[in-house]
Design an enzyme around this catalytic site. Sequence first.
Site, PDB file in Angstrom:
ATOM      1  N   HIS A 241       0.802  -1.231   0.000  1.00 15.50           N
ATOM      2  CA  HIS A 241       0.000   0.000   0.000  1.00 15.50           C
ATOM      3  C   HIS A 241       0.837   1.286   0.000  1.00 15.50           C
ATOM      4  O   HIS A 241       0.592   2.197  -0.775  1.00 15.50           O
ATOM      5  CB  HIS A 241      -0.904   0.034   1.226  1.00 15.50           C
ATOM      6  N   LYS A 330       1.243  -1.584  14.015  1.00 17.72           N
ATOM      7  CA  LYS A 330       0.028  -2.176  14.612  1.00 17.72           C
ATOM      8  C   LYS A 330       0.000  -1.838  16.093  1.00 17.72           C
ATOM      9  O   LYS A 330       1.049  -1.570  16.699  1.00 17.72           O
ATOM     10  CB  LYS A 330       0.081  -3.697  14.482  1.00 17.72           C
TER      11      LYS A 330
HETATM   12  C1  BG6 Z   1      -4.389  -5.002   4.858  1.00 17.94           C
HETATM   13  C2  BG6 Z   1      -3.382  -5.548   5.840  1.00 17.94           C
HETATM   14  O1  BG6 Z   1      -3.879  -5.040   3.561  1.00 17.94           O
HETATM   15  O2  BG6 Z   1      -4.696  -3.654   5.216  1.00 17.94           O
HETATM   16  C3  BG6 Z   1      -3.903  -5.471   7.262  1.00 17.94           C
HETATM   17  O3  BG6 Z   1      -3.091  -6.916   5.519  1.00 17.94           O
HETATM   18  C4  BG6 Z   1      -4.351  -4.046   7.586  1.00 17.94           C
HETATM   19  O4  BG6 Z   1      -2.921  -5.902   8.189  1.00 17.94           O
HETATM   20  C5  BG6 Z   1      -5.277  -3.509   6.498  1.00 17.94           C
HETATM   21  O5  BG6 Z   1      -4.999  -4.064   8.839  1.00 17.94           O
HETATM   22  C6  BG6 Z   1      -5.558  -2.044   6.716  1.00 17.94           C
HETATM   23  O6  BG6 Z   1      -6.526  -1.588   5.817  1.00 17.94           O
HETATM   24  P1  BG6 Z   1      -7.364  -0.291   6.117  1.00 17.94           P
HETATM   25  O7  BG6 Z   1      -8.158  -0.071   4.887  1.00 17.94           O
HETATM   26  O8  BG6 Z   1      -8.190  -0.556   7.325  1.00 17.94           O
HETATM   27  O9  BG6 Z   1      -6.365   0.813   6.390  1.00 17.94           O
END
Ligand code: BG6
Length: 462
Positions: A241, A330
């Site tokens: 991401h 986290k």
């Molecule tokens: C996912 C990860 O791709 O994205 C997770 O594997 C994470 O660990 C999640 O919690 C977070 O997504 P968002 O949209 O809640 O920021």
Amino acid sequence: MTKKIEPAILVIFGVTGDLSRKKLLPSLYQLFKGDLLPNETSILGLTRQDLKADQIIKDVELCINEEDGVCDPKALNKIREKIEILQIDISKLGEFKKLKTALDAADKKAGKELNRLFYMSVPPKVTENITEELGRHGLNGTKSRLLIEKPFGYDYKSAKKLIKTVSKYFDENQIFRIDHYLAKETVQNILVFRKNNIFEKIWDGKNISQIRITAFEKLDIEGRKVFYEETGALRDLIQSHLLMLLAISILQIPDDLSSASLHKAKSKALGSINPVHQSELITNTVRAQYIGYKNEVENQDSNIETFAAIKLRASSKRWHNTDFVLQTGKSLDEKLTEIEIVFRPNNENEIPNKLTFRIQPQEDIKLKLFVKQPGFEEEIKSASLTLNYKTENIDVEHPDAYERVMVDAFKGDRSLFSTSEEILASWKIVDPIIKNWTSNSNNLEFYKKGSGGPDISSITNN
Ligand code: BG6
């Protein structure tokens, strides 16, 4: 011109999995609720278990209630009518025949050849196996699309192997690698915002000293022990991401904004970022683990980071002197996803101007300026101009990232999905860090759950 959605059958490998129950099926519920998918759309959930569709629907109802506080029985019923479960053990030879038979039967029932979307949220090795089986059973025709969740490999080498295997059977334009961050509304807004003339003119390293991208979460690993022990924060959020967000922030905006041009620009942007050099592994990276993690994963020797921060530089003329700082963690004290653009001050005593795209928990865009503090003194104060989506009346209800991902996949629009070139470029950037962190636990720090995480000022210079 927006593409039309043709009737399709969505095949979900591992329908009982976390992502399927918590994100995919609830987003389909929302789409059916809003009549955004053709009526002939159907869903085939694959599982090894002897399970009835009603059990899955109950789980979906729970997730929707948890998220929205209410679940529309009509929409839930719609999804109930559309879903069928096929018990299949994909690790056994010959089982894919069952899938082929079920898909042929669905075409017959629909009276036409349906598009086939194969959704996989499985480890990379399993993705390889499934793809090969689909190919061997002739399920890779032009009507077929693969929807693949990350991780796309564990490092550069395994990603390359995965891409090679998948491409034996499927063309790149049949492959939809999901990165739901790219489908978030504010992220899509970044390119449009950048096109404002006053910003695009100063969008370079001459004027921008740092781009800091943050994705902090309050959530811990939520019981995903095996997944997290194989992944860690660097792979889970940064390789995927956050590097994509960085690419969007620094790419050369193409004139036509077409899917092909954007992918080309994104690959070029990622390709311009230097992999972290051996000599920078200590100075430009911070990693940490929250206290209690080892007990959660039942591995007292775990060397996996739940927090990672890295500083990168690019080799391009436009960006060679800008620091890119990416950080994620986290079990922190806040949920915060944002991109901060720090402008160079005229001198070191001046407060830098800063533009912040806040993506989560709420969406806004903030420009930090300095102004005169009213009064007799010539005192300078920092203040903000905020583009608040609510007061500007642009906080209209919009699809959540997963709904957008699914609609685009049904349409066959790959703009918001990652190409193999982008994936490889992103692995290349983090590969040296992965190698070092895997073989070395010396620089692993620890932080308390619910805290602000470790101090990263050593890599941000402030
Ligand atoms: C996912 C990860 O791709 O994205 C997770 O594997 C994470 O660990 C999640 O919690 C977070 O997504 P968002 O949209 O809640 O920021």
